[in-house]
Design an enzyme around this catalytic site. Sequence first.
Site, short mmCIF file in Angstrom:
data_model
loop_
_atom_site.label_atom_id
_atom_site.label_comp_id
_atom_site.label_asym_id
_atom_site.label_seq_id
_atom_site.Cartn_x
_atom_site.Cartn_y
_atom_site.Cartn_z
N ASP A 142 19.51 1.69 40.66
CA ASP A 142 18.55 1.43 41.73
C ASP A 142 18.87 0.11 42.41
O ASP A 142 18.92 -0.93 41.75
CB ASP A 142 17.12 1.42 41.16
CG ASP A 142 16.08 1.62 42.24
OD1 ASP A 142 16.43 2.14 43.33
OD2 ASP A 142 14.91 1.27 42.00
N HIS A 149 10.54 -5.13 51.99
CA HIS A 149 9.88 -5.04 50.67
C HIS A 149 10.21 -6.29 49.85
O HIS A 149 9.31 -6.93 49.29
CB HIS A 149 10.36 -3.79 49.94
CG HIS A 149 9.94 -3.71 48.50
ND1 HIS A 149 8.68 -3.34 48.09
CD2 HIS A 149 10.65 -3.97 47.36
CE1 HIS A 149 8.62 -3.37 46.77
NE2 HIS A 149 9.79 -3.73 46.29
N ASP A 247 10.35 5.84 42.83
CA ASP A 247 10.63 5.02 41.64
C ASP A 247 9.30 4.49 41.11
O ASP A 247 8.91 3.36 41.36
CB ASP A 247 11.57 3.87 42.04
CG ASP A 247 11.88 2.94 40.88
OD1 ASP A 247 11.80 3.38 39.73
OD2 ASP A 247 12.20 1.76 41.15
#
Length: 438
Positions: A142, A149, A247
């Site tokens: 990831d 963000h 996620d």
Amino acid sequence: MSTRTDLTNATHDPALRSWVESANDGATDFPIQNLPYGRFRRAGSDEAFRIGVAIGDQVLDLKLASEQSPWPDAVSPLLEPLAAGDLNAFMALGAPAWSRMRAALSAALAADSLQAPFLELCLLPQSACAMALPCRIGDYTDFYAGIHHATTIGKLFRPDNPLLPNYKWVPIGYHGRASSIGLSGPVKRPHGQTMAPGASAPVFGPSAKLDYELEVGAIVGRANAQGQAVPIAEAEDALFGLVLLNDWSARDIQAWEYQPLGPFLAKNFASSISPWIVTMEALAPFRRPFTRPAGDPQPLPYLDGAFNRAAGAIDIVLEVWLQTAAMRAAGQNAMRLSQSNMSDAYWTWAQMLTHHASNGCNLQPGDLLGSGTLSGADAGGRGSLMELSSNGRSPITLPGGEQRSFLQDGDTLTLRACCQQSGAVRIGLGEVSGTIVG
Ligand code: CA
């Protein structure tokens, strides 16, 4: 690697229509210009899962299609792994094979196809299908490419210095866990250690700060040998396609455990992906230049390339929708929590893949790369509740008067994505949905 100066071809022609009527409805995610791959079987059966291609509201069964329809000689060997239900083996054939198969599927499903009478017998409505993961996912990494963000989260903890010094130089990532990746369905609230502010010892129990993360996932299609880097000029040919990725994240567990080694049990209890892999080739009409704001560092040479600059980014509109148990009981529709765009990511897929392999790490067909949470620059684009509620300090109010800082049991969270561009037919990534259970 091809230079790919002209990315689109006859399979992207906006005038192309299918003999599958529902594929010609402008609202479908799966017109003939898309042709994504997934694994399915008849719902309620215990048959082996098969590879199919989504077309309108139907699935073309590639096992049946290989048996029931004539195909050009050059296509039959490409159909073999697909008919055998092994998408990983098909991906391993490489980008020219993916492209030849796409051209053959496009011709077979086009309105004037002579294969139509044979392939009509190989369709199953998507509503009658149970889906499985589209391929074997050996490893999951990831990234953290959503700069808006990263900035918003960083500000919660470091108001004056939200981005750490490495952020604009190196694609940040961590290794996740492949075993807990699934499709839409229930998501069990994780238990874990949390440390309350001012407490002298942690407690073990259910997470009280369960969150989602709006991400896109890339499926690696071509392996690189261990010790062998992937030059950025070859990175696009190693990328098979994209899915949506949620996620799921337990913020309270994360806050206590993440130092000094990063995410662990806060992230690996569940990750959800959409069932259809939309190929990179299908996304060609929606490419955008890779740009950097004035004053930001340019990428180091190994992360820089002519194609990446010209078309490394992809314009994908991303949405998050929430329906609580109370909303469902009252017959209220889901509420949209945010809208953002993949093209706002700070790094492109080619840069993330090249960086991942730059130390000699070997990637394999079926590996999943997550983008990181893809928030937009403004308040309407926040791709997690941690951002929307400022880590619980400012709960959001829902249409029925309920408030949310984090997800409650019974909440259903849905991610959706589509690509729209004048001169191209709209395509979608479909959706992925999860309902929290205690
Ligand atoms: Ca993430």
